[in-house]
Design an enzyme around this catalytic site. Structure first.
Site, PDB file in Angstrom:
ATOM      1  N   GLN A   1      -2.673 -19.683  21.290  1.00 41.21           N
ATOM      2  CA  GLN A   1      -3.826 -19.191  20.507  1.00 41.21           C
ATOM      3  C   GLN A   1      -3.388 -17.662  21.687  1.00 41.21           C
ATOM      4  O   GLN A   1      -4.219 -16.989  20.356  1.00 41.21           O
ATOM      5  CB  GLN A   1      -4.619 -19.822  20.642  1.00 41.21           C
ATOM      6  CG  GLN A   1      -4.871 -21.075  19.369  1.00 41.21           C
ATOM      7  CD  GLN A   1      -6.103 -21.599  19.900  1.00 41.21           C
ATOM      8  OE1 GLN A   1      -7.164 -20.558  19.690  1.00 41.21           O
ATOM      9  NE2 GLN A   1      -6.954 -22.904  18.990  1.00 41.21           N
ATOM     10  N   CYS A   2      -3.559 -17.988  22.005  1.00 42.19           N
ATOM     11  CA  CYS A   2      -3.330 -16.506  23.503  1.00 42.19           C
ATOM     12  C   CYS A   2      -2.243 -15.426  22.347  1.00 42.19           C
ATOM     13  O   CYS A   2      -1.165 -15.372  22.705  1.00 42.19           O
ATOM     14  CB  CYS A   2      -3.333 -16.465  24.340  1.00 42.19           C
ATOM     15  SG  CYS A   2      -4.317 -17.385  25.481  1.00 42.19           S
TER      16      CYS A   2
ATOM     17  N   ASP B   1       2.349  -7.804  -4.275  1.00 46.64           N
ATOM     18  CA  ASP B   1       1.393  -7.654  -3.485  1.00 46.64           C
ATOM     19  C   ASP B   1       1.879  -8.478  -2.209  1.00 46.64           C
ATOM     20  O   ASP B   1       2.446  -9.510  -2.870  1.00 46.64           O
ATOM     21  CB  ASP B   1       0.258  -7.690  -3.547  1.00 46.64           C
ATOM     22  CG  ASP B   1      -1.074  -8.122  -2.650  1.00 46.64           C
ATOM     23  OD1 ASP B   1      -1.814  -6.467  -2.454  1.00 46.64           O
ATOM     24  OD2 ASP B   1      -1.490  -8.934  -1.699  1.00 46.64           O
ATOM     25  N   SER B   2       2.191  -7.880  -1.024  1.00 49.65           N
ATOM     26  CA  SER B   2       2.129  -8.832   0.350  1.00 49.65           C
ATOM     27  C   SER B   2       1.299 -10.376   0.273  1.00 49.65           C
ATOM     28  O   SER B   2       2.121 -10.374   1.114  1.00 49.65           O
ATOM     29  CB  SER B   2       1.677  -8.113   1.753  1.00 49.65           C
ATOM     30  OG  SER B   2       0.719  -8.009   1.734  1.00 49.65           O
ATOM     31  N   SER B   3       0.323 -10.660  -0.197  1.00 54.14           N
ATOM     32  CA  SER B   3      -0.712 -11.673  -0.124  1.00 54.14           C
ATOM     33  C   SER B   3       0.842 -12.447  -1.301  1.00 54.14           C
ATOM     34  O   SER B   3      -0.051 -13.699  -0.771  1.00 54.14           O
ATOM     35  CB  SER B   3      -1.642 -11.335  -0.712  1.00 54.14           C
ATOM     36  OG  SER B   3      -2.641 -10.583   0.004  1.00 54.14           O
TER      37      SER B   3
ATOM     38  N   THR C   1       0.698  -1.419   0.085  1.00 52.07           N
ATOM     39  CA  THR C   1       0.091   0.524   0.090  1.00 52.07           C
ATOM     40  C   THR C   1       0.570   1.264  -0.423  1.00 52.07           C
ATOM     41  O   THR C   1       0.564   2.791  -0.393  1.00 52.07           O
ATOM     42  CB  THR C   1      -1.174  -0.426   1.410  1.00 52.07           C
ATOM     43  OG1 THR C   1      -1.399  -0.454   1.599  1.00 52.07           O
ATOM     44  CG2 THR C   1      -1.096   1.320   1.183  1.00 52.07           C
TER      45      THR C   1
ATOM     46  N   THR D   1       1.363  -4.664   4.367  1.00 48.49           N
ATOM     47  CA  THR D   1       1.868  -5.063   5.631  1.00 48.49           C
ATOM     48  C   THR D   1       1.045  -6.342   6.161  1.00 48.49           C
ATOM     49  O   THR D   1       1.123  -6.871   6.802  1.00 48.49           O
ATOM     50  CB  THR D   1       0.573  -3.914   6.457  1.00 48.49           C
ATOM     51  OG1 THR D   1      -1.245  -3.943   5.710  1.00 48.49           O
ATOM     52  CG2 THR D   1       0.900  -2.162   6.802  1.00 48.49           C
ATOM     53  N   ASP D   2       0.825  -7.290   4.623  1.00 50.27           N
ATOM     54  CA  ASP D   2      -0.123  -8.726   5.423  1.00 50.27           C
ATOM     55  C   ASP D   2       0.674  -9.868   5.755  1.00 50.27           C
ATOM     56  O   ASP D   2       0.280 -10.789   6.694  1.00 50.27           O
ATOM     57  CB  ASP D   2      -1.319  -9.232   4.025  1.00 50.27           C
ATOM     58  CG  ASP D   2      -2.560  -8.126   4.198  1.00 50.27           C
ATOM     59  OD1 ASP D   2      -2.740  -7.390   5.144  1.00 50.27           O
ATOM     60  OD2 ASP D   2      -3.448  -8.226   3.513  1.00 50.27           O
TER      61      ASP D   2
END
Length: 362
Positions: free
Chosen positions: A298-299, A77-79, A33, A109-110
């Site tokens: 997962q925390c 693209d970061s994806s 972006t 950022t992704d």
């Protein structure tokens, strides 16, 4: 020691970086972006050329050292960023390591936290700053966060101690006034400017009127040792997030994926899992076949302590390895790195229990 003296020991404050005559920064644009601009004809966002930076960020002229640029062609693209992109970045940095005192990577950022984590392992012996940054709004938008992120990242990448050694000689992410260790960071917000968080490790610097460096938490290596770039990665890895009601056939199918070398197991709380016999048996059988299973919580905050509760203890008995307070991004990329070097399973398990680049607290 008084509180005041402790504070002065922990934080060094700089109005602007020290910039010796040999200071220079390489700015690498991968995509994302931050490098997008609005097409005046149809309003769509398109990638701009780095030569346009001077037009939109005239403040770059105020830096009294060279800033060179390198642009991925085409931008990614970061994806779509992954091992091939990481290898390219490592090669760019390695080939130019002697020419520049710091590196700034503009990145979407992704997957920025994955890239930062991977680079922290692949750039073995790094003793110069590699700062990843980006933005939530394009650089050409009036309210963009990209301008401040970029300028401060360059300042940090060029900052030196009085003895001319870099202040932050490691892979970091800078975003919204905070500098974070790259392999400790996760993207936590798709809407706000404060998009990243280092949950289990203090920030390395905070930027306000001054940049306050948290020196006691910055990782240092011997500046005399050479950089050892690594390119070998193995992506035969899966991630399994436990949830109430998970079915045996789902776990069986995932653990039965051909050539699976490792599994990142996202468990509850301090590393707990359902005490179902079928689950423990499946995990134990996989471990016995040589699959490395790493337990992370997962925390967002906290660490895995498999000896704390019986459910976690049974995972350890089954052969599951503790991931301590690792992020998913760091666990995945560290496994790719270790497996890429063809270490046997027992050695991978041993090294997952050791911080290689400050990625876990043991």
């Amino acid at each position: 020691m008084t509180n005041i003296s402790l504070y002065l020991q922990c934080f060094m404050i700089y109005n602007r970086p020290m910039t010796p005559h040999n200071t220079s920064v390489l700015l690498i644009y991968t995509g994302g972006t931050i490098g997008m601009m609005e097409n005046a004809e149809n309003g769509t966002l398109v990638n701009f050329n780095l030569e346009q930076l001077q037009k939109h960020i005239p403040e770059l002229q105020k830096f009294d050292f060279p800033i060179d640029t390198y642009q991925f062609d085409p931008p990614i693209d970061s994806s779509d960023m992954g091992p091939n992109g990481w290898r390219k970045l490592v090669n760019i940095i390695s080939e130019n390591y002697g020419r520049y005192s710091g590196f700034v990577i503009l990145h979407g950022t992704d997957t920025m936290a994955y890239t930062a984590s991977a680079l922290s392992f692949m750039l073995d012996g790094l003793s110069k700053p590699v700062i990843l940054t980006g933005s939530q709004l394009p650089i050409g938008v009036i309210r963009t966060d990209g301008k401040e992120n970029l300028l401060t990242s360059i300042e940090i990448a060029s900052a030196r101690h009085p003895d001319s050694t870099p202040i932050v000689p490691e892979v970091c992410i800078y975003f919204e006034s905070h500098l974070m260790r790259g392999n400790r960071t996760s993207k936590i917000n798709a809407e706000d400017f404060n998009a990243f968080r280092s949950h289990n490790y203090p920030v390395l610097a905070s930027a306000g009127i001054h940049i306050r460096y948290n020196n006691v938490h910055i990782r240092h290596t011997d500046p005399e040792q050479p950089l050892k770039p690594h390119y070998l990665l193995n992506t035969d890895i899966a991630v399994l997030k436990l949830f109430p009601g998970i079915q045996e056939n789902v776990v069986e199918a995932l653990l039965g994926v051909p050539h699976l070398k490792a599994l990142v197991l996202e468990t509850y709380g301090s590393g707990n899992a359902p005490s179902k016999d079928w689950l423990l048996n499946r995990l134990q059988q996989a471990c016995e076949r040589g699959t490395v299973i790493v337990n992370i919580t997962q925390c967002h905050y906290g660490t895995v302590e498999m000896e704390r509760y019986d459910t976690g203890y049974r995972l350890a008995k089954a052969g599951v390895t503790s991931g301590h307070d690792s992020t998913t991004e760091a666990a995945v990329t560290k496994l790719m790195f270790l497996l890429g070097h063809n270490y046997p399973s027992d050695e991978v398990r041993r090294l997952m229990d050791i911080p290689l680049a400050g990625e876990i607290t043991v």
